[in-house]
Scaffold this motif. Structure first.
Motif, mmCIF file in Angstrom:
data_model
loop_
_atom_site.group_PDB
_atom_site.id
_atom_site.type_symbol
_atom_site.label_atom_id
_atom_site.label_comp_id
_atom_site.label_asym_id
_atom_site.label_seq_id
_atom_site.Cartn_x
_atom_site.Cartn_y
_atom_site.Cartn_z
ATOM 1 N N GLY A 350 0.807 -1.210 0.000
ATOM 2 C CA GLY A 350 0.000 0.000 0.000
ATOM 3 C C GLY A 350 0.837 1.256 0.000
ATOM 4 O O GLY A 350 0.473 2.260 -0.586
ATOM 5 N N GLY A 351 1.996 1.193 0.667
ATOM 6 C CA GLY A 351 2.939 2.300 0.663
ATOM 7 C C GLY A 351 2.328 3.602 1.140
ATOM 8 O O GLY A 351 1.476 3.637 2.007
ATOM 9 N N GLY A 352 2.824 4.695 0.555
ATOM 10 C CA GLY A 352 2.268 6.005 0.854
ATOM 11 C C GLY A 352 3.090 6.862 1.776
ATOM 12 O O GLY A 352 2.823 8.047 1.930
ATOM 13 N N SER A 353 4.103 6.299 2.418
ATOM 14 C CA SER A 353 4.968 7.081 3.291
ATOM 15 C C SER A 353 6.326 6.400 3.367
ATOM 16 O O SER A 353 6.471 5.232 3.029
ATOM 17 N N GLY A 354 7.321 7.157 3.799
ATOM 18 C CA GLY A 354 8.643 6.573 3.974
ATOM 19 C C GLY A 354 9.721 7.290 3.186
ATOM 20 O O GLY A 354 9.653 8.479 2.935
ATOM 21 N N GLY A 355 10.745 6.520 2.784
ATOM 22 C CA GLY A 355 11.885 7.125 2.109
ATOM 23 C C GLY A 355 12.720 7.945 3.064
ATOM 24 O O GLY A 355 12.852 9.158 2.911
ATOM 25 N N GLY A 356 13.307 7.285 4.064
ATOM 26 C CA GLY A 356 14.095 8.021 5.047
ATOM 27 C C GLY A 356 15.208 8.836 4.418
ATOM 28 O O GLY A 356 15.443 9.979 4.792
ATOM 29 N N GLY A 357 15.906 8.251 3.433
ATOM 30 C CA GLY A 357 16.969 8.981 2.754
ATOM 31 C C GLY A 357 16.454 9.776 1.580
ATOM 32 O O GLY A 357 16.539 11.004 1.547
ATOM 33 N N VAL A 358 15.898 9.078 0.564
ATOM 34 C CA VAL A 358 15.428 9.717 -0.669
ATOM 35 C C VAL A 358 14.089 9.131 -1.068
ATOM 36 O O VAL A 358 13.886 7.919 -1.005
ATOM 37 N N TRP A 359 13.183 9.988 -1.518
ATOM 38 C CA TRP A 359 11.891 9.592 -2.084
ATOM 39 C C TRP A 359 11.837 10.125 -3.505
ATOM 40 O O TRP A 359 12.132 11.292 -3.755
ATOM 41 N N THR A 360 11.436 9.272 -4.459
ATOM 42 C CA THR A 360 11.226 9.743 -5.827
ATOM 43 C C THR A 360 9.814 9.406 -6.261
ATOM 44 O O THR A 360 9.348 8.282 -6.081
#
Length: 670
Positions: A350-360
């Motif tokens: 489902g995702g939708g959040s996160g990417g502690g270092g980088v989000w693309t």
């Protein structure tokens, strides 16, 4: 030949600032070095300026006030600022208006005869927007501060502000859009047109309703050794906001403890004119998205040799958030950043959040030669791709990152590529669907090639990698010492194939991985992986030390070597098709040392994938039964490489043409 990689393979940019960074961050004016100290060249005049100056400015005995000097100076002049506090006036609309071609230098004690004698750290010159002197904690007392402390309109690069502190602006007035008259942006410095130069400027304690402490609406400013700290935006870009056409460059900048209610706690980049951020630090910045840096849709940022440490995003991109753009992040280090930690839901793809270092999100960004260490997130603690992001991640290190899913890398609905990267000691834990210690891939035609997954861990499954849905490719990679152990489950120590995953996995080595079911790999219901030319060796599981699967899996295993440790190579549900494989206990008896150059063995700690392991190689030994015994017809002509990225199909016999070797490695490759 060994495939036990370490971080020394990652290229020249690493440990960017180390002791120098720490020392700079503790300097009296914050992180960033001092300003330039060259002697003035030929200029029309040097003005000596003091906070209470009322003279002509020809000497320190007769200094002029700053506003008076700005009204009188002409292009080529220099203004030398004596230490002290300068306020632009009594009205919120008052500001220091930079004069095109005029250079302002702080750091003077009131005795110098040459610019080289100044010391901005010892003799601090402060341009202060706190007109009433009543600023309080938690951003109180700002209702009477100057809207802008400094304003630069159509100022060229020869317009210089060097070695001063700019503080106390409060751009909390009416917004008029992208106009210099707008009172809701650029609390410290508001730039429209041109591209002035800022050197060793400390921008601190400024508040903006919209665009940042500095609002750069110019054509390309230069920021060298500048510090942005303790600034806040109620919208975008707590420290610095770069507009569409700002081809600006930031060199050796420091963004610390800035905050944006929406995007870009430290830096917001909207520019599509190749703005560059070079050798800079982003420390403990916060935002909803892009705690350190936010790259907006259509932007084209280049982030090179930077350190992101301790930044946090409430939703995504603790360090960097790239939204529908083709930005580049290279040679940078991401340490102890966090994103989406308090966001509930989104599990199981489902995702939708996160990417502690980088989000693309979307676009085709590049992340290369970077290190992601000790980051935390709901999903994808190192890097997160979503919404058709055709991102490339190459030559990167992911180490000790922790998430509920996808400890190192998380991909959702995005045809991304991960290449030549090392995933070590990452983890997925804390929920009932904690999968992909090193990486999780959902509904994405992603490609993973020439990567190493070592000593990663997931509670539910996929200690190294979890793949669910679509047609991803996993090739020429090493999985060693990964684990899948939870309180009840633990599927696929090396790799777990999830629902409806039509994966092509080829020329991979899986060594010393451990799980409750499927020490090497596990195939869930309705998965249909094609497993070609694998070497599964020394993996362990009570059920299926090499392979285990749900009865409804539709896996095909071909041209592979299985020599693992446990009661049986296969669990109760074998692959649907097993073609031309050499399997311990099922073929004629064989000893592994008779087949490969050097069988793997754990070191004194008894664990595979740790630093005490002796060197090993699964390449066929001379005369091995693996030679010329593989599956030519299943070899992908677009990828003729073995696990060591050596050329496949090497002819070792007379006549008949070359035949690929069985297993992950080719004998006799150059």
């Amino acid at each position: 030949m060994t495939r036990l990689h370490d971080s020394t393979r990652l290229g020249p940019r690493r440990l960017l600032f180390a002791a120098a960074t720490l020392a700079a961050s503790l300097a009296p004016l914050g992180c960033g070095s001092g300003g330039g100290s060259t002697s003035p060249g030929a200029q029309a005049r040097v003005w000596r300026v003091a906070p209470a100056g009322a003279g002509e400015g020809a000497s320190w005995m007769d200094p002029i006030g700053l506003q008076a000097a700005l009204a009188s100076a002409r292009a080529g002049d220099e203004l030398w600022l004596k230490s002290g506090t300068y306020k632009p006036g009594a009205s919120r609309d008052d500001a220091f208006m930079l004069v095109p071609g005029v250079a302002i230098y702080g750091g003077f004690g009131g005795f110098e005869t040459a610019r080289a004698q100044r010391d901005p750290y010892l003799h601090v010159a402060t341009l202060d927007g706190d007109l009433a002197g009543n600023d309080g904690p938690d951003w109180t007392g700002r209702e009477d501060n100057a809207y802008h402390v400094v304003v630069a309109i159509d100022c060229p690069a020869t317009t210089v502000l060097d070695g001063v502190v700019v503080r106390g602006g409060a751009a909390t007035g009416d917004g008029q859009g992208p106009k210099a008259e707008s009172r809701d942006q650029g609390a410290a410095i508001n730039i429209f047109g041109g591209g002035p130069t800022f050197v060793a400027v400390v921008v601190e304690h400024n508040l903006a309703s919209n665009h940042g402490a500095i609002n750069d609406h110019g054509e390309g400013s230069l920021y060298v050794d500048c510090v942005f700290r303790h600034n806040r935006s109620l919208n975008f870009g707590g420290g610095l906001y770069l507009h569409d056409h700002a081809a600006s460059t930031i060199e050796r900048g420091c963004f610390a403890d800035n905050e944006a209610a929406n995007e870009g706690g430290g830096l917001y980049i909207r520019s599509h004119m190749l703005p560059r951020v070079v050798d800079s630090m982003f420390l403990a910045n916060r935002a909803l998205r892009g705690g350190g840096t936010f790259g907006a849709a259509g932007a084209l940022p280049s982030i090179e040799g930077c350190l992101y440490q301790g930044n946090e995003a409430e939703i995504g991109g603790g360090g960097v958030f790239l939204e529908f753009n083709d930005g580049m992040v290279a040679g940078s280090r991401f340490v102890d950043n966090a994103a989406g930690l308090e966001v509930e839901g989104g599990g199981g793809g489902g995702g939708g959040s996160g990417g502690g270092g980088v989000w693309t999100t979307g676009g085709a960004p590049t992340v290369s030669d970077c290190e992601f260490v000790d980051n935390r997130a709901s999903f994808g603690a190192g890097v997160y791709h979503i919404e058709e992001s055709a991102a490339l991640v190459e030559d990167c290190l992911f180490e000790r990152n922790a998430a509920t899913e996808g400890g190192g890398l998380y991909t959702l609905g995005s045809p991304s590529v991960a290449r030549r990267s090392l995933f070590v000691e990452n983890s997925a834990s804390g929920t009932d669907f904690s999968v992909g210690g090193g990486m999780s891939n959902y509904f994405s035609d992603s490609v993973v090639e020439d990567c190493v997954f070592r000593a990663n861990r997931a509670e539910l499954g996929g200690g190294g990698v979890y793949l669910e849905g679509e047609d991803p490719i996993l090739r020429s990679s090493l999985f060693v010492g990964n684990e899948a152990f939870g309180s009840l489950e633990g599927w696929g120590g090396g790799v777990l194939f999830g629902y409806f995953a039509r994966v092509r996995m080829e020329s991979c080595e899986l060594v010393g991985n451990r799980a409750r079911k499927g020490g090497g790999v596990h195939a869930m219901a309705f998965s249909a992986p094609l497993l070609v030319h694998l070497s599964l060796v020394a993996n362990e599981a009570p059920e299926g030390s090499g392979f285990a699967g749900h009865p409804l899996n539709d896996a095909t295993l071909a041209g592979s070597l299985l020599a693992n440790e446990g009661p049986a190579e296969f669990g109760s549900a074998r692959p649907r098709v097993t073609t031309n494989c050499l399997v311990r206990g099922e073929n004629l008896p064989f000893e592994l040392h008779e087949l490969v150059e050097e069988p793997p063995a754990p070191g004194p700690d008894g664990l595979h994938g740790t630093s005490d392991d002796p060197a090993w190689s699964l390449a066929p030994s001379p005369g091995s039964a693996l030679v010329d015994a593989g599956e030519d017809q299943l070899l992908d002509p677009a990828w003729p490489w073995d696990a060591r990225h050596q050329q496949r199909r090497v002819a070792l016999h007379g006549g008949g043409g070359p035949v690929v070797d069985l297993g992950a490695c080719e004998r006799g490759a150059p």
